[in-house]
Motif scaffolding. Structure first.
Motif, mmCIF file in Angstrom:
data_model
loop_
_atom_site.group_PDB
_atom_site.id
_atom_site.type_symbol
_atom_site.label_atom_id
_atom_site.label_comp_id
_atom_site.label_asym_id
_atom_site.label_seq_id
_atom_site.Cartn_x
_atom_site.Cartn_y
_atom_site.Cartn_z
ATOM 1 N N VAL A 468 0.940 -1.648 -0.404
ATOM 2 C CA VAL A 468 0.079 -0.005 -0.089
ATOM 3 C C VAL A 468 1.004 1.222 0.051
ATOM 4 C CG1 VAL A 468 -1.196 1.020 1.598
ATOM 5 C CG2 VAL A 468 -2.114 -1.289 0.878
ATOM 6 N N ARG A 469 2.709 1.382 1.082
ATOM 7 C CA ARG A 469 2.627 2.498 0.861
ATOM 8 C C ARG A 469 3.325 2.955 -0.698
ATOM 9 N NH1 ARG A 469 7.616 1.858 2.169
ATOM 10 N NH2 ARG A 469 8.092 3.844 3.330
ATOM 11 N N LEU A 470 3.077 1.660 -1.885
ATOM 12 C CA LEU A 470 3.404 2.323 -2.774
ATOM 13 C C LEU A 470 2.431 3.063 -3.938
ATOM 14 C CD1 LEU A 470 4.361 -1.433 -4.507
ATOM 15 C CD2 LEU A 470 5.962 0.068 -3.540
ATOM 16 N N LEU A 471 1.153 3.460 -3.430
ATOM 17 C CA LEU A 471 0.149 4.502 -3.466
ATOM 18 C C LEU A 471 1.380 5.623 -3.679
ATOM 19 C CD1 LEU A 471 -2.680 2.762 -2.567
ATOM 20 C CD2 LEU A 471 -1.532 1.989 -5.207
ATOM 21 N N GLY A 472 1.795 5.930 -2.467
ATOM 22 C CA GLY A 472 2.565 6.907 -2.492
ATOM 23 C C GLY A 472 3.173 7.755 -3.210
ATOM 24 N N GLN A 473 3.455 7.054 -4.350
ATOM 25 C CA GLN A 473 3.736 7.708 -5.821
ATOM 26 C C GLN A 473 3.184 8.815 -6.465
ATOM 27 O OE1 GLN A 473 5.579 4.457 -7.845
ATOM 28 N NE2 GLN A 473 7.058 3.502 -6.327
ATOM 29 N N HIS A 474 1.580 8.000 -6.492
ATOM 30 C CA HIS A 474 0.665 9.042 -6.784
ATOM 31 C C HIS A 474 0.657 10.493 -5.884
ATOM 32 C CE1 HIS A 474 -0.169 5.859 -9.415
ATOM 33 N NE2 HIS A 474 0.248 5.040 -8.609
ATOM 34 N N HIS A 475 0.047 10.065 -4.656
ATOM 35 C CA HIS A 475 0.338 10.793 -3.741
ATOM 36 C C HIS A 475 0.695 11.176 -2.543
ATOM 37 C CE1 HIS A 475 -1.956 14.117 -1.400
ATOM 38 N NE2 HIS A 475 -2.067 14.696 -2.235
ATOM 39 N N ARG A 476 1.704 11.160 -1.339
ATOM 40 C CA ARG A 476 1.824 11.200 -0.414
ATOM 41 C C ARG A 476 0.581 10.583 0.722
ATOM 42 N NH1 ARG A 476 2.096 14.396 4.245
ATOM 43 N NH2 ARG A 476 1.038 16.202 3.862
ATOM 44 N N ALA A 477 -0.265 11.472 0.525
ATOM 45 C CA ALA A 477 -1.689 11.532 1.460
ATOM 46 C C ALA A 477 -2.379 9.664 0.679
ATOM 47 C CB ALA A 477 -2.488 12.384 1.638
ATOM 48 N N ILE A 478 -1.969 9.738 0.304
ATOM 49 C CA ILE A 478 -3.253 8.072 -0.208
ATOM 50 C C ILE A 478 -2.850 7.169 1.080
ATOM 51 C CG2 ILE A 478 -3.496 6.203 -1.695
ATOM 52 C CD1 ILE A 478 -3.223 8.385 -4.452
ATOM 53 N N PRO A 479 -1.559 6.405 1.222
ATOM 54 C CA PRO A 479 -1.326 5.405 1.948
ATOM 55 C C PRO A 479 -1.641 5.801 3.200
ATOM 56 C CG PRO A 479 0.935 5.698 0.454
ATOM 57 C CD PRO A 479 0.204 7.252 0.722
ATOM 58 N N MET A 480 -1.235 6.919 3.757
ATOM 59 C CA MET A 480 -2.550 7.200 5.270
ATOM 60 C C MET A 480 -3.815 6.945 5.601
ATOM 61 S SD MET A 480 -0.630 6.808 8.031
ATOM 62 C CE MET A 480 1.299 6.953 7.084
ATOM 63 N N ALA A 481 -4.152 7.463 4.347
ATOM 64 C CA ALA A 481 -5.324 7.657 4.046
ATOM 65 C C ALA A 481 -6.283 5.877 4.066
ATOM 66 C CB ALA A 481 -6.426 8.602 3.116
ATOM 67 N N ILE A 482 -5.710 5.359 3.922
ATOM 68 C CA ILE A 482 -6.142 3.679 4.039
ATOM 69 C C ILE A 482 -5.799 3.168 5.129
ATOM 70 C CG2 ILE A 482 -6.330 1.284 2.666
ATOM 71 C CD1 ILE A 482 -4.890 3.132 -0.102
ATOM 72 N N PHE A 483 -4.322 3.185 6.140
ATOM 73 C CA PHE A 483 -4.132 2.866 6.627
ATOM 74 C C PHE A 483 -4.976 3.426 8.110
ATOM 75 C CE2 PHE A 483 0.162 2.624 5.358
ATOM 76 C CZ PHE A 483 0.127 1.030 5.179
ATOM 77 N N GLY A 484 -5.570 4.786 7.857
ATOM 78 C CA GLY A 484 -6.635 5.516 8.816
ATOM 79 C C GLY A 484 -7.644 4.428 8.298
ATOM 80 N N SER A 485 -8.674 4.777 7.580
ATOM 81 C CA SER A 485 -9.856 4.467 7.172
ATOM 82 C C SER A 485 -9.487 3.035 7.576
ATOM 83 C CB SER A 485 -10.249 4.830 5.532
ATOM 84 O OG SER A 485 -9.485 5.536 5.268
#
Length: 548
Positions: A468-485
């Motif tokens: 999931v951390r790989l999605l940070g290439q598109h936007h830095r907030a995406i992985p943490m948003a997934i980890f939080g939701s």
């Protein structure tokens, strides 16, 4: 019954023999913490650019600055591009200076790194640009090794015994851990890390089974708490070790060599007396029980030992029983989800230590230190507020912290790190809660199967978290948003579960109704002691262990 439970009580619940057993688990716990997170400090981001030494063939006297100006394009920020270069040409130097280079391509001859930078996984195996994803993929493969090891070494320990499996796992971890320091290719590194992950599962779950089968009911929470604290201390030691040893190969040797100290203790590591009895090896069981009693300065009456006889296998419920009954189906799905999101947010935060902006060594030190009070706080909250509320609130809190982090600007590393530490606290405490809660929710006949299924979902989450951390290439907030939701949703689902604080444990799948709720808030310590005692007494009827 075989009488082994009565004999173990005569031996002593937590005497010198059991304390030595807990002490033996310290070294493996420290080593496990190292292997779990060491890769974070071996792939530290450093400046780099394409190797453009081709131009030196036509301009051998060019300075480094002139070479870079002629061969590397600049980005919008005015800095040289790290992953692209001007295409090489067959021109002479005068033509290159006169007309310049316009066509770009990806780095074709490797990369150049600062000469003063100690060797790291990143610099030796070029884990940059198009190869950058290999870092997270390697971490996912290690997590897959954990799952693979639980599936292999669990049944193996039932077949050949706890002690041989611990020995095999320690040997594999030491051998392949040291082997990692000498690998010539990154794909070999990933394969070795997978084996190390499998050995980690073999060590942790088998030592846990061994301790559970030797230590008395009242002292088991202390033993588990000790192992959890050792894991946290291991994370803190990793921060100091990686700060002092920047060469990744030397760091791997230093961290892996620790496990070999365990070999000097193997002579005093006992086999499980309960396992010996189930296999009909009564004389061996008598010898190890007498040794334990002597170590604890207790005496075992000969007539008590004569009660030993092979145990009859206890009939367990099937895997399908978890899905046949409506209330069990709800418990299974929600608890599997809770374990998944708990592991998801735990590793999402732990593996993100390099991206919070603060010094990674201080961040790792804080992440390790915060787990110790988290484990102790869990004991209080479980007694004061019950299982359901504790589980739900901790999961929601860890998720909300991650969601808040997504809104923190990149130039606020202190605020981000503080929030991440709070999230790690909540995730760690929630993990401890989930072990207690799951064991109490599932009936005895399917308890091992149910908790095992939950553990599998946690392992799967550990595999997915690095990806999931790989999605940070598109936007830095995406992985943490997934980890939080995910944990917020999981925590809300936990509200639908029954409270087990102070309830009698179910022995079978029942008629479709969960056990009656006895307490919602405060519960006396005596009630909790009775519950824990019943858990242990029922678990003592079978020597099989959850292996995931």
């Amino acid at each position: 019954m075989s009488g082994v439970g009565e004999i173990l009580k005569a031996v002593g619940d937590f005497g010198r023999f059991q304390k030595c057993l807990v002490l033996l688990s310290v070294i493996p716990c420290l080593s496990v913490a190292f292997h779990q997170f060491c890769q974070l400090f071996m792939v530290v981001e450093v400046p780099h650019h394409c190797d453009t030494s081709w131009i030196l063939a036509v301009g051998p006297n060019l300075t480094e600055e002139e070479q870079l100006n002629l061969t590397l394009p600049r980005g919008p920020d005015g800095h040289f591009e790290q992953c692209s270069m001007f295409s090489p040409v067959d021109w002479d130097l005068d033509s290159i200076l006169a007309y310049g280079l316009n066509h770009t391509e990806k780095c074709s001859s490797g990369w150049v790194y600062p000469s003063e930078q100690p060797p790291s996984l990143l610099t030796e195996f070029d884990l940059v640009c198009d190869r950058k994803d290999l870092n997270d993929i390697a971490q996912a493969i290690y997590m897959a090794g954990l799952l693979l090891g639980s599936m292999i070494f669990g049944p193996l320990s039932d077949r050949i015994g706890r002690r041989p499996v611990v020995l095999i796992s320690v040997f594999l971890q030491g051998l392949f851990g040291l082997g990692i320091a000498f690998v010539p290719h990154f794909y070999v590194y990933m394969a070795f890390r997978c084996v190390v992950g499998a050995s980690v599962s073999g060590i942790t779950m088998t030592l846990l089974a061994l301790a559970t089968e030797w230590i008395g009911v009242s002292s088991r929470p202390n033993a588990v708490l000790t192992s959890h604290c050792c894991f946290a201390i291991g994370q803190m030691i990793l921060a100091g070790l990686s700060y002092g040893i920047r060469n990744w190969r030397l760091l791997e040797i230093a961290g892996s060599a620790l496990i070999f100290a365990f070999f000097f203790c193997m002579g005093v590591l006992p086999e499980s007396a309960r396992w010996l009895v189930t296999k009909g090896r009564i004389e061996e069981a008598k010898k190890v029980l007498q040794k334990a009693a002597a170590t604890n300065k207790r005496s075992l009456p000969p007539e008590l030992l004569e009660q030993l006889k092979p145990e009859k296998e206890v009939k367990s419920g099937s895997f399908l029983d978890l899905f046949r009954k409506k209330h069990l189906l709800k418990v299974t799905l929600i608890m599997s989800c809770a374990w998944f999101v708990n592991s998801f947010v735990y590793y999402g935060l732990s593996l993100n230590v390099t991206n919070f902006g603060l010094d990674i060594y201080l961040t790792q030190l804080a992440f390790g230190a915060v787990e110790i009070p988290a484990r102790f706080a869990c004991i209080f909250t479980l007694q004061r507020f019950g299982r359901r509320k504790t589980q739900a609130v901790l999961l929601v809190l860890s998720g909300l912290v991650c969601l808040i982090i997504t809104g923190i600007p990149e130039d606020q590393p202190v605020a981000t790190t503080v929030l991440a530490t709070i999230g790690k606290f909540a995730a760690s405490a929630s993990f401890s809660t989930s072990y207690v809660y799951a064991a109490e929710l599932f009936p005895t006949v399917v308890r091992q199967t149910g908790v095992g299924l939950c553990s599998v979902s946690a392992r799967v989450a550990g595999i997915l978290a690095p990806l999931v951390r790989l999605l940070g290439q598109h936007h830095r907030a995406i992985p943490m948003a997934i980890f939080g939701s995910a944990p917020v949703l999981g925590g809300l689902l936990c509200i639908l579960l029954p409270e087990t604080c102070g309830t009698d444990l179910a022995d079978d799948t029942g008629d479709g109704h969960p056990p009656a709720q006895v307490c919602e808030n405060a519960t006396s310590s005596s009630q909790n002691g009775q519950v824990k005692g019943k858990v242990a007494d029922q678990d003592n009827e079978s020597t099989k262990t959850t292996y995931f």
